[in-house]
Design a protein around this motif. Sequence first.
Motif, PDB file in Angstrom:
ATOM      1  N   GLY A 216      -9.341  13.432  -0.004  1.00 49.55           N
ATOM      2  CA  GLY A 216      -8.789  13.830  -1.295  1.00 49.55           C
ATOM      3  C   GLY A 216      -7.321  14.196  -1.193  1.00 49.55           C
ATOM      4  N   ILE A 217      -6.966  15.031  -0.213  1.00 48.50           N
ATOM      5  CA  ILE A 217      -5.576  15.443  -0.037  1.00 48.50           C
ATOM      6  C   ILE A 217      -4.718  14.244   0.350  1.00 48.50           C
ATOM      7  N   ALA A 218      -5.225  13.420   1.263  1.00 49.89           N
ATOM      8  CA  ALA A 218      -4.472  12.235   1.681  1.00 49.89           C
ATOM      9  C   ALA A 218      -4.244  11.300   0.494  1.00 49.89           C
ATOM     10  N   THR A 223      -0.674   9.091  -3.584  1.00 44.39           N
ATOM     11  CA  THR A 223      -0.431   8.828  -5.004  1.00 44.39           C
ATOM     12  C   THR A 223       0.913   9.391  -5.445  1.00 44.39           C
ATOM     13  N   ALA A 224       1.225  10.611  -5.011  1.00 44.89           N
ATOM     14  CA  ALA A 224       2.502  11.224  -5.374  1.00 44.89           C
ATOM     15  C   ALA A 224       3.675  10.399  -4.851  1.00 44.89           C
ATOM     16  N   VAL A 225       3.573   9.929  -3.605  1.00 45.54           N
ATOM     17  CA  VAL A 225       4.644   9.113  -3.019  1.00 45.54           C
ATOM     18  C   VAL A 225       4.756   7.781  -3.753  1.00 45.54           C
ATOM     19  N   ALA A 226       3.615   7.145  -4.031  1.00 46.91           N
ATOM     20  CA  ALA A 226       3.626   5.848  -4.718  1.00 46.91           C
ATOM     21  C   ALA A 226       4.220   5.965  -6.123  1.00 46.91           C
ATOM     22  N   ASP A 342      -0.420  -4.210  -9.619  1.00 47.64           N
ATOM     23  CA  ASP A 342       0.495  -3.418  -8.790  1.00 47.64           C
ATOM     24  C   ASP A 342      -0.263  -2.972  -7.545  1.00 47.64           C
ATOM     25  N   SER A 343      -0.024  -3.670  -6.436  1.00 44.45           N
ATOM     26  CA  SER A 343      -0.788  -3.384  -5.213  1.00 44.45           C
ATOM     27  C   SER A 343      -0.531  -1.986  -4.678  1.00 44.45           C
ATOM     28  N   LEU A 344       0.690  -1.489  -4.843  1.00 48.88           N
ATOM     29  CA  LEU A 344       1.012  -0.145  -4.365  1.00 48.88           C
ATOM     30  C   LEU A 344       0.127   0.890  -5.049  1.00 48.88           C
ATOM     31  N   MET A 345      -0.008   0.788  -6.361  1.00 47.87           N
ATOM     32  CA  MET A 345      -0.852   1.719  -7.101  1.00 47.87           C
ATOM     33  C   MET A 345      -2.327   1.367  -6.963  1.00 47.87           C
ATOM     34  N   GLY A 346      -2.603   0.123  -6.615  1.00 45.47           N
ATOM     35  CA  GLY A 346      -3.989  -0.283  -6.377  1.00 45.47           C
ATOM     36  C   GLY A 346      -4.593   0.478  -5.214  1.00 45.47           C
ATOM     37  N   ARG A 349      -5.584   3.871  -6.329  1.00 48.79           N
ATOM     38  CA  ARG A 349      -6.896   3.881  -6.999  1.00 48.79           C
ATOM     39  C   ARG A 349      -8.031   3.869  -5.982  1.00 48.79           C
ATOM     40  N   VAL A 350      -7.869   3.091  -4.936  1.00 48.80           N
ATOM     41  CA  VAL A 350      -8.890   3.027  -3.890  1.00 48.80           C
ATOM     42  C   VAL A 350      -9.052   4.389  -3.219  1.00 48.80           C
ATOM     43  N   ALA A 351      -7.916   5.029  -2.910  1.00 45.06           N
ATOM     44  CA  ALA A 351      -7.955   6.330  -2.244  1.00 45.06           C
ATOM     45  C   ALA A 351      -8.612   7.379  -3.122  1.00 45.06           C
ATOM     46  N   VAL A 352      -8.255   7.397  -4.417  1.00 48.92           N
ATOM     47  CA  VAL A 352      -8.841   8.367  -5.342  1.00 48.92           C
ATOM     48  C   VAL A 352     -10.335   8.109  -5.514  1.00 48.92           C
ATOM     49  N   ALA A 353     -10.708   6.834  -5.667  1.00 43.98           N
ATOM     50  CA  ALA A 353     -12.117   6.486  -5.842  1.00 43.98           C
ATOM     51  C   ALA A 353     -12.940   6.881  -4.617  1.00 43.98           C
ATOM     52  N   PHE A 354     -12.417   6.591  -3.441  1.00 40.54           N
ATOM     53  CA  PHE A 354     -13.122   6.921  -2.201  1.00 40.54           C
ATOM     54  C   PHE A 354     -13.338   8.420  -2.094  1.00 40.54           C
ATOM     55  N   ALA A 355     -12.295   9.176  -2.381  1.00 38.68           N
ATOM     56  CA  ALA A 355     -12.390  10.632  -2.280  1.00 38.68           C
ATOM     57  C   ALA A 355     -13.399  11.184  -3.280  1.00 38.68           C
TER      58      ALA A 355
END
Length: 477
Positions: A216-218, A223-226, A342-346, A349-355
């Motif tokens: 979640g933190i990662a 997301t903030a950096v992207a 947008d692959s960067l934001m994609g 989404r994967v990171a948020v969904a996984f968390a």
Amino acid sequence: MKSPQILLLLATLLSTEARSPKSSLISLPRKHAAQRKHHAFIDKSTVAAHHDAARTVRGGGGGEATMTNEMFNMVKAVVGVGVLSLPAGIAAFGNAPSAALPAAALIASIGSIAAYNFSLIGRLCAITGASSYRGAWEKSVGASTAWIPAVSCVVKTFFAILAYSMVLGDTFNALFTTVGLNVGRQASLIGLTVTVLLPLCLLKNLSSLAPFSLAGIAGMLYTAVAMAIRFFDGSYSNPESGFPLDVAKSLRPMIGDKGASAVFSSNAFILICMLSTAYMAHFNAPKFYLELKDNTIKRWNIVVATSFSISILFFIGIAAMGFATFGGASNGLILNNYSTKDSLMGFSRVAVAFALVFTYPLAFVGCRDGILEMLQVPKEERTDAKLNTLTYAILGFVTVAALTISDLSFIMSFGGATLGNALIYVYPAIMFRSAVKNMGDDATTAQKLEVYLAMAFAALGIGMGGIGAKMALGKLK
């Protein structure tokens, strides 16, 4: 931006006497207990508990967590999916980039007050010897009304898993679109609930899922950096070309002339109440306090101040970058504004969904167990069959609600205006006032004066909550 430091410093100063052997938060009984029956905490059934609590105040409460571990876990608990709705909170009153400046001040100020009350709950545990939010209420205000914070915690947890379901529905819908599959939001959420969330929520031992919550933190950091990269590279600066053409017109950047001065609009209370949900982790404050190794009040305040300061920076970064990119078009889930191409934001989404998938059962069990506690179901009667039946019922209700409500910002603002404000501002003040009153002559001058500060924050919470709830309901219409 000086208000966070001032409020946190005030919280530390007010607890200074708790570190003095002459005036700790627990005033050790210097007379025979029979002479002090009017003190709620010093009676035959609790003398031993309060001797233990007194040792806890001075450190050595039995916790094993280092300050660093506590800070990490606390940030992880505070920074959740709610941060992704904050750009919409700014868009509720402004649409020009300068509106992010007063929004940042609000985020920092509300975060500082939330930090103070988080610290206060831990200190209440030191005063009362309680080990839970409800326990602190029982030992300060009274057991007969302890159902009030208990119900509030359960309903607030329900709002949390509802928000999780809503975000997962939108996120998987976007991910399916990214890979070329035409799967709608409703189908995505129903399919995910049946095939993934339900089996996970039916697990009886969730310890194996705990490590995944670190994602979640990662994910939020990525997301903030992207979002910052996309703001500075201008990929979404022109609503008529590039990535913006891949999203609905209502999600394309909309920059207007409502800047910093727009914060004086009553719509700013939407953001304020959303923050009450975003910072909501206060029912876990007793757990954090008791887990801290050598949990003196000084160490406790350092952990809380540092953790909330980091969280505030997270919140400001994501809120400002998202709003500055899309302005008045900022969606209740800011990731919806970004193109599925947008692959960067994609990856975000994967990171948020996984968390969320792997932290969902942890929040769900908290809601389910809270309902069982409310119904006073003995632990020995909580059979697998009963747990499964209740799981089906809760998850079904949450899914239907998530399919019906699509505006995450409404859930965040209305939940914050009502239960968030109560749990963060109102209940801690009531408990502290009762605790100091019950201490009688043992209460220090600083504690008696601090009651006024706590009650002022409670009044502020009630005022913000009333206006915010009205604004949230009006926005829903």
